[in-house]
Design an enzyme around this catalytic site. Sequence first.
Site, mmCIF file in Angstrom:
data_model
loop_
_atom_site.group_PDB
_atom_site.id
_atom_site.type_symbol
_atom_site.label_atom_id
_atom_site.label_comp_id
_atom_site.label_asym_id
_atom_site.label_seq_id
_atom_site.Cartn_x
_atom_site.Cartn_y
_atom_site.Cartn_z
ATOM 1 N N GLY A 24 0.798 -1.248 -0.120
ATOM 2 C CA GLY A 24 0.024 -0.039 -0.075
ATOM 3 C C GLY A 24 0.951 1.430 -0.147
ATOM 4 O O GLY A 24 1.742 1.358 0.651
ATOM 5 N N ARG A 85 0.703 -5.006 -5.461
ATOM 6 C CA ARG A 85 0.747 -6.375 -4.548
ATOM 7 C C ARG A 85 1.042 -7.246 -5.474
ATOM 8 O O ARG A 85 0.226 -7.659 -6.038
ATOM 9 C CB ARG A 85 -0.401 -6.434 -3.663
ATOM 10 C CG ARG A 85 -0.680 -5.084 -2.722
ATOM 11 C CD ARG A 85 -1.893 -5.425 -1.770
ATOM 12 N NE ARG A 85 -2.607 -4.466 -1.121
ATOM 13 C CZ ARG A 85 -1.872 -3.582 0.037
ATOM 14 N NH1 ARG A 85 -0.682 -4.260 0.419
ATOM 15 N NH2 ARG A 85 -2.283 -2.587 0.553
ATOM 16 N N ASP A 116 5.580 -5.227 6.024
ATOM 17 C CA ASP A 116 6.040 -6.182 6.163
ATOM 18 C C ASP A 116 6.120 -7.395 5.120
ATOM 19 O O ASP A 116 7.237 -8.078 4.822
ATOM 20 C CB ASP A 116 5.588 -6.963 7.497
ATOM 21 C CG ASP A 116 4.151 -7.299 7.548
ATOM 22 O OD1 ASP A 116 3.522 -6.610 6.482
ATOM 23 O OD2 ASP A 116 3.469 -8.267 8.400
ATOM 24 N N THR A 139 4.564 1.970 5.609
ATOM 25 C CA THR A 139 3.191 1.621 5.697
ATOM 26 C C THR A 139 2.407 2.541 6.683
ATOM 27 O O THR A 139 2.901 2.818 7.797
ATOM 28 C CB THR A 139 3.081 0.128 6.061
ATOM 29 O OG1 THR A 139 1.578 -0.195 6.289
ATOM 30 C CG2 THR A 139 3.795 -0.366 7.149
ATOM 31 N N ASP A 141 0.207 1.458 8.661
ATOM 32 C CA ASP A 141 -0.528 0.551 9.612
ATOM 33 C C ASP A 141 0.377 0.488 10.959
ATOM 34 O O ASP A 141 0.024 0.327 11.682
ATOM 35 C CB ASP A 141 -0.499 -0.932 9.226
ATOM 36 C CG ASP A 141 -1.397 -1.075 7.786
ATOM 37 O OD1 ASP A 141 -2.445 -0.211 7.601
ATOM 38 O OD2 ASP A 141 -1.429 -2.014 7.078
ATOM 39 N N ASP A 143 2.441 -1.485 11.591
ATOM 40 C CA ASP A 143 2.719 -2.856 12.281
ATOM 41 C C ASP A 143 3.861 -3.665 11.800
ATOM 42 O O ASP A 143 3.850 -4.973 11.626
ATOM 43 C CB ASP A 143 1.484 -3.582 11.655
ATOM 44 C CG ASP A 143 1.395 -3.852 10.169
ATOM 45 O OD1 ASP A 143 2.059 -3.002 9.493
ATOM 46 O OD2 ASP A 143 0.681 -4.598 9.586
ATOM 47 N N ARG A 185 -5.596 -2.930 8.729
ATOM 48 C CA ARG A 185 -5.408 -4.258 8.413
ATOM 49 C C ARG A 185 -5.865 -5.198 9.835
ATOM 50 O O ARG A 185 -6.511 -4.594 10.408
ATOM 51 C CB ARG A 185 -4.133 -4.757 7.840
ATOM 52 C CG ARG A 185 -4.221 -5.972 7.105
ATOM 53 C CD ARG A 185 -2.745 -6.244 6.380
ATOM 54 N NE ARG A 185 -2.389 -5.438 5.392
ATOM 55 C CZ ARG A 185 -2.631 -5.719 4.005
ATOM 56 N NH1 ARG A 185 -3.677 -6.515 3.762
ATOM 57 N NH2 ARG A 185 -2.235 -4.793 3.048
HETATM 58 O O1 F6P Z 1 -1.351 -1.809 4.347
HETATM 59 C C1 F6P Z 1 -2.250 -0.422 4.211
HETATM 60 C C2 F6P Z 1 -3.473 -0.724 3.904
HETATM 61 O O2 F6P Z 1 -4.164 0.584 3.780
HETATM 62 C C3 F6P Z 1 -4.486 -1.313 5.127
HETATM 63 O O3 F6P Z 1 -4.673 -0.645 6.278
HETATM 64 C C4 F6P Z 1 -5.549 -1.853 4.517
HETATM 65 O O4 F6P Z 1 -6.133 -2.915 5.002
HETATM 66 C C5 F6P Z 1 -5.073 -2.223 3.140
HETATM 67 O O5 F6P Z 1 -3.940 -1.505 2.958
HETATM 68 C C6 F6P Z 1 -5.997 -2.135 1.935
HETATM 69 O O6 F6P Z 1 -5.435 -2.648 0.910
HETATM 70 P P1 F6P Z 1 -5.815 -2.201 -0.799
HETATM 71 O O7 F6P Z 1 -5.652 -0.832 -0.929
HETATM 72 O O8 F6P Z 1 -5.092 -3.084 -1.430
HETATM 73 O O9 F6P Z 1 -7.295 -2.547 -0.732
#
Ligand code: F6P
Length: 333
Positions: A24, A85, A116, A139, A141, A143, A185
Amino acid sequence: MLWPLPKLEPSRPLKRIALLTSGGDAPGMNAAVRAIVRTALERNIEVFGVQKGYSGLVHGKFEPMDRSSVANILHRGGTILKTDRCDEFRQLEVRARVAETLRARGIDALAVIGGDGSLAGAHLLEQETGLPVIGVPGTIDNDVYGTEDTIGFDTAVNTALEAIDRIRDTATSHERVFLVEVMGRSAGFIAAAVGIAGGAEVVLVPDSAVELADICHTLRESERRGKFSSLIVVAEGDDPNRTPRLAAALGDLGFQARAAILGHIQRGGTPSGHDRVLASVLGASAVDHLLAGYSDIMLGVRAGEIVRVPLADIRRKKAMSNDYIRLAQTLAT
Ligand code: F6P
């Protein structure tokens, strides 16, 4: 915060490095890209920018970058390198091919800015092919194991808070309970920070199973003290319907409850000063760590210092203390 840069001596020749952003996007990634590019050029290392994360590596999409390719990006959200991703990179033979491609182009090392999952991919690449890698945590998050902070977290928390402050106006005016879902997440770091800074009466994080009866008790206690509007911050977790379901359940119990899901609003936007400094310091130091012979590590921050985290540990879970949740509740009710 200004983290001191570790003093390092160059110990290996580096002619060319590749650089990518993955997972992300996070505000401040561009500041990290700029820091890596300009530090590397300063040290007479050529830099290749990879487009769209690991997908760009797989499909050989990387171009040389110069000082001007990173001009005017420090204040911009998202990532100029784009991101993805990439499922293909999970395959061993794909990673082997990528390392061959990089070596064929004379690239000696790879810098990865991401969360991660992205950093775990860099670890596998290093272990399987011997290509030196370095990670920078990016990120919203926060995390990532081994670091107290990640690029983008501060900005995302401030963005969510801006929304929450607005929602508070409506909650107060209508005497309502608002459930505000934030990203993160399976981690509750954004929720905890936003809960404390936004004055939430309740913070729900994925790891703690709070019963509806407990929430109800907290809200009724609040009412008893004369407070008829409340904010509940909910970390998104794995269940996409948790927040609307809870709002409906509270509605059934007689509260005027509404759900607001902040979603991707939290991901973009102008990076805060904090995130720009963090990204600049970690990005610059990443180049010096590669030059000094380090590999298979991520740079993070702990107790005011830049720290080296082995990428072998990157899949470990970063624990979050329940004290934050209790603190938010104590201060708000
Ligand atoms: O990891 C960052 C994040 O924004 C999370 O908080 C969220 O769950 C996820 O990415 C959403 O991913 P995507 O934009 O691929 O739907």
